[in-house]
Design a protein around this motif. Structure first.
Motif, short mmCIF file in Angstrom:
data_model
loop_
_atom_site.label_atom_id
_atom_site.label_comp_id
_atom_site.label_asym_id
_atom_site.label_seq_id
_atom_site.Cartn_x
_atom_site.Cartn_y
_atom_site.Cartn_z
N ILE A 135 -18.24 -7.08 -1.33
CA ILE A 135 -17.33 -6.75 -0.73
C ILE A 135 -15.95 -7.01 -1.38
O ILE A 135 -15.00 -6.29 -1.36
N GLY A 136 -16.01 -8.23 -1.81
CA GLY A 136 -14.71 -8.63 -2.49
C GLY A 136 -14.31 -7.71 -3.71
O GLY A 136 -13.29 -7.30 -3.91
N GLN A 137 -15.47 -7.47 -4.26
CA GLN A 137 -15.19 -6.75 -5.80
C GLN A 137 -14.72 -5.21 -5.33
O GLN A 137 -14.06 -4.62 -5.84
N ARG A 138 -15.40 -4.84 -4.17
CA ARG A 138 -14.83 -3.39 -3.66
C ARG A 138 -13.14 -3.46 -3.34
O ARG A 138 -12.55 -2.62 -3.42
N ALA A 139 -12.99 -4.65 -2.71
CA ALA A 139 -11.62 -4.53 -1.98
C ALA A 139 -10.62 -4.81 -3.50
O ALA A 139 -9.67 -4.29 -3.37
N ARG A 140 -11.19 -5.45 -4.27
CA ARG A 140 -10.03 -5.54 -5.38
C ARG A 140 -9.82 -4.16 -6.29
O ARG A 140 -9.02 -4.06 -6.95
N VAL A 141 -10.78 -3.45 -6.18
CA VAL A 141 -10.52 -1.96 -6.75
C VAL A 141 -9.48 -1.44 -6.06
O VAL A 141 -8.46 -0.64 -6.76
N PHE A 142 -9.17 -1.49 -4.95
CA PHE A 142 -8.14 -1.10 -3.95
C PHE A 142 -6.92 -1.80 -4.32
O PHE A 142 -5.76 -0.94 -4.01
N LEU A 143 -6.96 -2.93 -4.35
CA LEU A 143 -5.77 -3.79 -4.64
C LEU A 143 -5.13 -3.28 -5.88
O LEU A 143 -3.91 -3.15 -6.15
N LYS A 144 -5.81 -3.08 -6.87
CA LYS A 144 -5.47 -2.44 -8.39
C LYS A 144 -4.88 -0.81 -7.99
O LYS A 144 -3.86 -0.68 -8.42
N TYR A 145 -5.78 -0.34 -7.37
CA TYR A 145 -5.38 1.31 -7.07
C TYR A 145 -4.03 1.28 -6.44
O TYR A 145 -3.18 2.11 -6.58
N GLN A 146 -3.55 0.44 -5.22
CA GLN A 146 -2.40 0.66 -4.52
C GLN A 146 -1.19 0.48 -5.72
O GLN A 146 -0.31 0.95 -5.56
N GLN A 147 -1.51 -0.65 -6.49
CA GLN A 147 -0.57 -0.73 -7.50
C GLN A 147 -0.19 0.29 -8.58
O GLN A 147 0.95 0.61 -8.69
N LEU A 148 -1.24 0.91 -8.83
CA LEU A 148 -1.14 1.92 -9.70
C LEU A 148 -0.44 3.26 -9.03
O LEU A 148 0.38 3.83 -9.79
N ILE A 149 -0.55 3.52 -7.65
CA ILE A 149 0.07 4.58 -7.14
C ILE A 149 1.32 4.19 -7.10
O ILE A 149 2.21 4.93 -7.16
N ARG A 150 1.62 2.96 -6.47
CA ARG A 150 2.89 2.37 -6.41
C ARG A 150 3.81 2.98 -7.91
O ARG A 150 5.04 3.14 -7.92
N ASP A 151 3.20 2.21 -8.85
CA ASP A 151 3.71 2.60 -10.20
C ASP A 151 4.10 4.11 -10.67
O ASP A 151 4.98 4.16 -11.59
N ASN A 152 3.28 4.99 -10.20
CA ASN A 152 3.34 6.27 -10.47
C ASN A 152 3.88 6.96 -9.42
O ASN A 152 3.86 8.30 -9.43
N ILE A 153 4.56 6.56 -8.28
CA ILE A 153 4.95 7.33 -7.13
C ILE A 153 5.89 8.49 -7.47
O ILE A 153 5.81 9.41 -6.77
N LYS A 154 6.69 8.24 -8.53
CA LYS A 154 7.91 9.31 -8.80
C LYS A 154 7.18 10.43 -9.30
O LYS A 154 7.46 11.63 -8.98
#
Ligand code: NAD
Length: 501
Positions: free
Chosen positions: A67-86
């Motif tokens: 479950i922690g490994q699954r969670a970390r995918v989404f930790l990274k994903y939220q950062q990528l979305i944030r970086d690309n939001i514009k």
């Protein structure tokens, strides 16, 4: 017709972006300019089979991924979305039409659900009761159910796909997504970022299409759950067809949201909220407020309401006006025909948004300006149907009770709001109203992701809502384990009764 320079939208199957072999394609059109941005395939039955097969194969390993490994995918994903939001917002505006600021909000509300998916470790928890009998414990496992599918509408092409696949995948499922064929580009960019965040091959797949592919999703025996957001007509069909095939189904559907304005409301705040929610995104939000119920003396506020709406700027979303175009030529024609019906049926047209002499800047686009009708009544088409355009219907009520009765008599139960300074009126409203999302001095109460989106009556089918805590139950199977571990080797003999003492 062929457009050699227009990009083709790929499918995603087993971790690879592939071109469809179909002969049927639809244009993705910029609604402000009619420019063809891309062509989207109606995927073939074989491609649908391949997507589901890839999701089914990936499930055998993904379901056992810690479950922690699954969670970390989404930790990274939220950062990528944030970086690309514009850039995500710019893509969204080009294909959907809403303003850049609003497009950023669309991405952001989805990003919040991705953050929520990153906390799956605190969400996918079972229960345990110790010593339910001598030496016996009972506990639950919330296990992923397999291949899940999502079918999404055009109006929130970032937020709504992000309501679905992050939570399903975080729970250990694999996913087949069917984005809106009208604006799939921002969804595909979000899918690319999801792979970059570490979603393994086969765990997320994308097929494109319309009715046929949706029916194939409903029927496919290897798909265990379907999440749908869109119109009541299509959602009801999806619910009936997919439940008949034995699937769990959640359908969030159409709306005709009413706002009650009490005479004691803060006038300026209430009118600003109404105008923002009626005309923002050109009225194409399931949480728009297309009906205002003015109670008592508040009925005198119509001229001020009209003045605020008249001041709104209409234009291409890239220029950040107040509202952009509606999604298609067909949608514009439909909205304008509804305005004509409103006049014919005797409502008073206080503000006409049909644009008769467009500037060159907006002449090509599907623009309709803010439109307000007063003296609207049930039985008129503009009241009875979801217009999904920048049209506000104003009706009147003598008392709060009358206003609540009007709302509860409407078939839709998606969202509603009250504007008042009275705690007693607000409390009565929240108690007596039969609607899913309730706003008190809040115009568009889309719940934050700690809660679930909901709805009642014609606006929702299925009991569990998207995101929040409810969706963890939707995307998992509860297994109840009862275990006895003997402390010694002494046999208690055969017992043929049901008791476990
Ligand atoms: P839609 O129902 O036309 O389309 C939704 C999805 O269904 C799309 O992916 C589309 O390809 C597919 N589809 C369309 N026609 C179909 C058919 N005949 N058979 C099978 N599948 C079909 O909805 P839309 O126009 O894209 O979106 C607007 C609607 O969605 C509005 O009614 C709005 O209120 C609703 N909506 C509801 C919510 C909510 O949370 N309740 C949120 C957003 C939008």
């Amino acid at each position: 017709m062929t457009y050699p320079s227009v990009p083709l939208v790929p499918l995603l199957i087993n971790g690879e972006f592939v071109q469809s072999k179909t002969t049927e394609w639809r244009d993705v059109i910029n609604p402000a300019t009619q420019e063809v941005l891309a062509r989207v395939p109606l995927a073939t039955p074989a491609e649908m089979e391949a997507a589901v097969a890839s999701a089914k194969a990936a499930f055998s390993t993904w379901r056992k991924t810690p479950i922690g490994q699954r969670a970390r995918v989404f930790l990274k994903y939220q950062q990528l979305i944030r970086d690309n939001i514009k850039s995500l917002a710019a893509t969204l505006t080009a294909e959907q039409g809403k303003t850049l600021a609003d497009a950023e909000g669309d991405v952001f509300r989805g990003l919040e659900v991705v953050e929520h998916a990153a906390s799956i470790g605190n969400l996918q928890l079972g229960e345990l009761a110790n010593n339910v009998a001598k030496g016996v414990d009972t506990y639950t496992l919330l296990q992923p159910i397999g291949v899940c599918a999502g079918i999404t509408p055009f109006n929130f092409p970032a937020m709504i796909p992000l309501w679905m696949f992050p939570m399903a995948i975080a729970c250990g499922n694999t996913f087949v997504l069917k984005p809106s064929e009208q604006d799939p580009l921002v969804t595909m960019r979000l899918v690319e970022l999801a792979l970059e965040a570490g979603i393994p091959k086969g765990v997320l797949n994308v097929v494109h299409g319309a009715a046929d592919i949706v029916n194939a999703i409903c029927d496919h025996p290897d798909i265990k759950a379907v999440s749908f957001v869109g119109s009541t007509r299509v959602g009801t069909h999806v619910y009936e067809r997919a439940t008949l095939a034995g699937k769990r189904v959640q359908c969030m559907m159409g709306a005709k949201n009413h706002a009650i304005v009490m005479p004691d409301a803060n006038k300026e705040q209430a009118l600003n909220a109404l105008v923002g929610a009626a005309f923002g995104a050109a009225g194409q939000r399931c949480m728009a407020l297309p009906v205002a119920v003015l109670v008592g003396e508040a009925r005198n506020w119509i001229p001020d309401l009209v003045a605020k709406a008249r001041a709104l700027r209409v234009g291409p979303g890239k220029d950040n006006p107040d509202l952009g175009p509606v999604i298609s030529r067909a949608a514009k024609e439909r909205v304008e025909a509804m305005i004509a019906r409103g006049e014919q049926q005797g409502a008073t047209l206080e503000l006409d948004g049909r644009i008769r002499n467009p500037s060159t800047e907006i002449s090509a686009g599907n623009f309709v300006g803010p439109t307000i009708f007063s003296k609207v009544k049930p039985g008129m088409v503009i009241y009875d149907e979801e217009i999904f355009g920048p049209v506000l219907c104003v009706t009147e009520a003598d008392t709060l009770e009358d206003a609540i009765a009007l709302i509860n008599a409407n078939p839709n139960g998606n969202g509603t709001a009250i504007f008042t300074q009275s705690g007693a009126a607000a409390r009565k409203f929240e108690e007596d109203i039969d609607v899913g999302q309730v706003g008190i001095n809040v115009p568009i109460p889309v719940p934050v992701p700690m809660f679930s989106f909901t709805g009642s009556r014609a606006s929702k089918l299925g009991d569990l809502g998207p995101y929040g805590k409810q969706v963890v139950l939707f995307y998992t199977q509860t297994k109840t384990v009862t275990a006895r571990w003997f402390e010694d080797d002494v046999s208690t003999g055969v017992n043929t009764t049901i008791s476990m003492q």
